[in-house]
Design a protein around this motif. Sequence first.
Motif, PDB file in Angstrom:
ATOM      1  N   GLN A   1       0.847  -1.205   0.000  1.00  0.00           N
ATOM      2  CA  GLN A   1       0.000   0.000   0.000  1.00  0.00           C
ATOM      3  C   GLN A   1       0.881   1.254   0.000  1.00  0.00           C
ATOM      4  O   GLN A   1       0.649   2.206  -0.745  1.00  0.00           O
ATOM      5  N   LEU A   2       1.938   1.223   0.815  1.00  0.00           N
ATOM      6  CA  LEU A   2       2.848   2.375   0.894  1.00  0.00           C
ATOM      7  C   LEU A   2       3.530   2.616  -0.445  1.00  0.00           C
ATOM      8  O   LEU A   2       3.650   3.754  -0.905  1.00  0.00           O
ATOM      9  N   LEU A   3       3.960   1.529  -1.075  1.00  0.00           N
ATOM     10  CA  LEU A   3       4.657   1.635  -2.366  1.00  0.00           C
ATOM     11  C   LEU A   3       3.742   2.232  -3.434  1.00  0.00           C
ATOM     12  O   LEU A   3       4.143   3.115  -4.187  1.00  0.00           O
ATOM     13  N   GLN A   4       2.497   1.747  -3.448  1.00  0.00           N
ATOM     14  CA  GLN A   4       1.534   2.246  -4.448  1.00  0.00           C
ATOM     15  C   GLN A   4       1.263   3.729  -4.257  1.00  0.00           C
ATOM     16  O   GLN A   4       1.226   4.495  -5.214  1.00  0.00           O
ATOM     17  N   GLN A   5       1.054   4.123  -3.004  1.00  0.00           N
ATOM     18  CA  GLN A   5       0.710   5.520  -2.728  1.00  0.00           C
ATOM     19  C   GLN A   5       1.876   6.456  -3.035  1.00  0.00           C
ATOM     20  O   GLN A   5       1.681   7.571  -3.494  1.00  0.00           O
ATOM     21  N   LEU A   6       3.084   5.981  -2.766  1.00  0.00           N
ATOM     22  CA  LEU A   6       4.261   6.828  -3.010  1.00  0.00           C
ATOM     23  C   LEU A   6       4.482   7.003  -4.510  1.00  0.00           C
ATOM     24  O   LEU A   6       4.880   8.063  -4.969  1.00  0.00           O
ATOM     25  N   ASN A   7       4.191   5.947  -5.249  1.00  0.00           N
ATOM     26  CA  ASN A   7       4.132   6.009  -6.717  1.00  0.00           C
ATOM     27  C   ASN A   7       5.374   6.636  -7.351  1.00  0.00           C
ATOM     28  O   ASN A   7       5.280   7.585  -8.123  1.00  0.00           O
ATOM     29  N   ILE A   8       6.526   6.138  -6.962  1.00  0.00           N
ATOM     30  CA  ILE A   8       7.780   6.609  -7.556  1.00  0.00           C
ATOM     31  C   ILE A   8       8.132   5.678  -8.716  1.00  0.00           C
ATOM     32  O   ILE A   8       8.215   4.462  -8.527  1.00  0.00           O
ATOM     33  N   GLY A   9       8.290   6.233  -9.897  1.00  0.00           N
ATOM     34  CA  GLY A   9       8.528   5.407 -11.083  1.00  0.00           C
ATOM     35  C   GLY A   9       9.844   5.714 -11.763  1.00  0.00           C
ATOM     36  O   GLY A   9      10.667   6.470 -11.237  1.00  0.00           O
ATOM     37  N   PRO A  10      10.057   5.157 -12.946  1.00  0.00           N
ATOM     38  CA  PRO A  10      11.308   5.352 -13.681  1.00  0.00           C
ATOM     39  C   PRO A  10      11.618   6.828 -13.951  1.00  0.00           C
ATOM     40  O   PRO A  10      12.774   7.243 -13.874  1.00  0.00           O
ATOM     41  N   ALA A  11      10.553   7.617 -14.251  1.00  0.00           N
ATOM     42  CA  ALA A  11      10.787   9.035 -14.556  1.00  0.00           C
ATOM     43  C   ALA A  11      11.384   9.760 -13.343  1.00  0.00           C
ATOM     44  O   ALA A  11      12.238  10.638 -13.488  1.00  0.00           O
ATOM     45  N   ASP A  12      10.941   9.369 -12.158  1.00  0.00           N
ATOM     46  CA  ASP A  12      11.480   9.985 -10.936  1.00  0.00           C
ATOM     47  C   ASP A  12      12.945   9.626 -10.761  1.00  0.00           C
ATOM     48  O   ASP A  12      13.765  10.449 -10.359  1.00  0.00           O
ATOM     49  N   LYS A  13      13.255   8.360 -11.075  1.00  0.00           N
ATOM     50  CA  LYS A  13      14.656   7.908 -10.964  1.00  0.00           C
ATOM     51  C   LYS A  13      15.555   8.715 -11.880  1.00  0.00           C
ATOM     52  O   LYS A  13      16.651   9.111 -11.509  1.00  0.00           O
ATOM     53  N   LEU A  14      15.062   8.952 -13.092  1.00  0.00           N
ATOM     54  CA  LEU A  14      15.847   9.738 -14.044  1.00  0.00           C
ATOM     55  C   LEU A  14      16.076  11.138 -13.505  1.00  0.00           C
ATOM     56  O   LEU A  14      17.191  11.650 -13.535  1.00  0.00           O
ATOM     57  N   LEU A  15      15.017  11.751 -12.983  1.00  0.00           N
ATOM     58  CA  LEU A  15      15.106  13.113 -12.453  1.00  0.00           C
ATOM     59  C   LEU A  15      16.097  13.181 -11.298  1.00  0.00           C
ATOM     60  O   LEU A  15      16.824  14.145 -11.125  1.00  0.00           O
ATOM     61  N   ALA A  16      16.112  12.119 -10.501  1.00  0.00           N
ATOM     62  CA  ALA A  16      16.999  12.083  -9.335  1.00  0.00           C
ATOM     63  C   ALA A  16      18.413  11.632  -9.721  1.00  0.00           C
ATOM     64  O   ALA A  16      19.295  11.548  -8.871  1.00  0.00           O
ATOM     65  N   GLY A  17      18.612  11.318 -11.003  1.00  0.00           N
ATOM     66  CA  GLY A  17      19.932  10.911 -11.480  1.00  0.00           C
ATOM     67  C   GLY A  17      20.324   9.521 -11.027  1.00  0.00           C
ATOM     68  O   GLY A  17      21.490   9.206 -10.822  1.00  0.00           O
ATOM     69  N   LYS A  18      19.312   8.646 -10.845  1.00  0.00           N
ATOM     70  CA  LYS A  18      19.583   7.268 -10.400  1.00  0.00           C
ATOM     71  C   LYS A  18      19.461   6.304 -11.574  1.00  0.00           C
ATOM     72  O   LYS A  18      18.652   6.524 -12.467  1.00  0.00           O
ATOM     73  N   PRO A  19      20.231   5.213 -11.568  1.00  0.00           N
ATOM     74  CA  PRO A  19      20.120   4.234 -12.650  1.00  0.00           C
ATOM     75  C   PRO A  19      18.774   3.511 -12.626  1.00  0.00           C
ATOM     76  O   PRO A  19      18.145   3.389 -11.581  1.00  0.00           O
ATOM     77  N   LEU A  20      18.344   3.036 -13.782  1.00  0.00           N
ATOM     78  CA  LEU A  20      17.025   2.405 -13.900  1.00  0.00           C
ATOM     79  C   LEU A  20      17.091   0.893 -13.746  1.00  0.00           C
ATOM     80  O   LEU A  20      16.198   0.180 -14.160  1.00  0.00           O
ATOM     81  N   ASP A  21      18.162   0.399 -13.132  1.00  0.00           N
ATOM     82  CA  ASP A  21      18.407  -1.042 -13.152  1.00  0.00           C
ATOM     83  C   ASP A  21      17.418  -1.892 -12.359  1.00  0.00           C
ATOM     84  O   ASP A  21      17.021  -2.953 -12.785  1.00  0.00           O
ATOM     85  N   GLU A  22      16.968  -1.413 -11.192  1.00  0.00           N
ATOM     86  CA  GLU A  22      16.117  -2.298 -10.393  1.00  0.00           C
ATOM     87  C   GLU A  22      14.699  -1.748 -10.312  1.00  0.00           C
ATOM     88  O   GLU A  22      14.490  -0.557 -10.395  1.00  0.00           O
ATOM     89  N   SER A  23      13.759  -2.657 -10.136  1.00  0.00           N
ATOM     90  CA  SER A  23      12.385  -2.223  -9.912  1.00  0.00           C
ATOM     91  C   SER A  23      12.136  -2.179  -8.399  1.00  0.00           C
ATOM     92  O   SER A  23      12.870  -2.764  -7.621  1.00  0.00           O
ATOM     93  N   PHE A  24      11.082  -1.472  -8.022  1.00  0.00           N
ATOM     94  CA  PHE A  24      10.782  -1.329  -6.602  1.00  0.00           C
ATOM     95  C   PHE A  24       9.842  -2.436  -6.133  1.00  0.00           C
ATOM     96  O   PHE A  24       8.804  -2.656  -6.721  1.00  0.00           O
ATOM     97  N   SER A  25      10.202  -3.106  -5.109  1.00  0.00           N
ATOM     98  CA  SER A  25       9.263  -4.030  -4.473  1.00  0.00           C
ATOM     99  C   SER A  25       9.715  -4.211  -3.036  1.00  0.00           C
ATOM    100  O   SER A  25      10.872  -3.941  -2.706  1.00  0.00           O
TER     101      SER A  25
END
Length: 196
Positions: free
Chosen positions: A55-79
Amino acid sequence: MLFIRKIYKITVIFGIVFFLGINTSFAIDDGFGAAKKIEGRYFTIYYEPQIEITQLLQQLNIGPADKLLAGKPLDESFSSEAGLAEMLDVLFLEVGEVLDMHLYSFHGTIKICKDTFELNDIYNYLFKKDATTRSFYVYDLNTIYTCANNFTRGIIGHEIAHAIMSNYFVVQPSVRVQEVLAMYVEYQLKKFEEGN
Ligand SMILES: [Zn+2]
């Protein structure tokens, strides 16, 4: 022999209770109850055991676009739990970007209550006054308090903004200015989310 064993058992049990006692005395000095703990780079997160991490993960809703903006690699998914810590690290970097305030050695705490009643109880316990709040940041404890239902990117981003500003400025801007900036961050994060 049995007697000795019993004493041994009692000593062990006493030892465990004493040990737990030390731990919980740190954990409950703000009135926050038993909690699970996750360590991230920028935050240590405590949440009530009955809260669903998905539920927390869904509500926070941080996706690949956020990772790019934060300058983080897109290698792992969130779970799972590690994903939550990772999402909050990304959100921390994103808020730093929006504010253009970058803290490299920051480490704070986020405590997630099960509901607004518990959250308001903690507020009351800490400040000795009643409040109806969705979330708040306490500078002295470097801790963000919120509850499961209010665990959204906008609200958490708002509180992270307070945490960053409080640690960034040597001379603190007025409370009003800090509130305006935190609201600006919240607005930007929501706008960005809608554009995702
Ligand atoms: Zn605020």
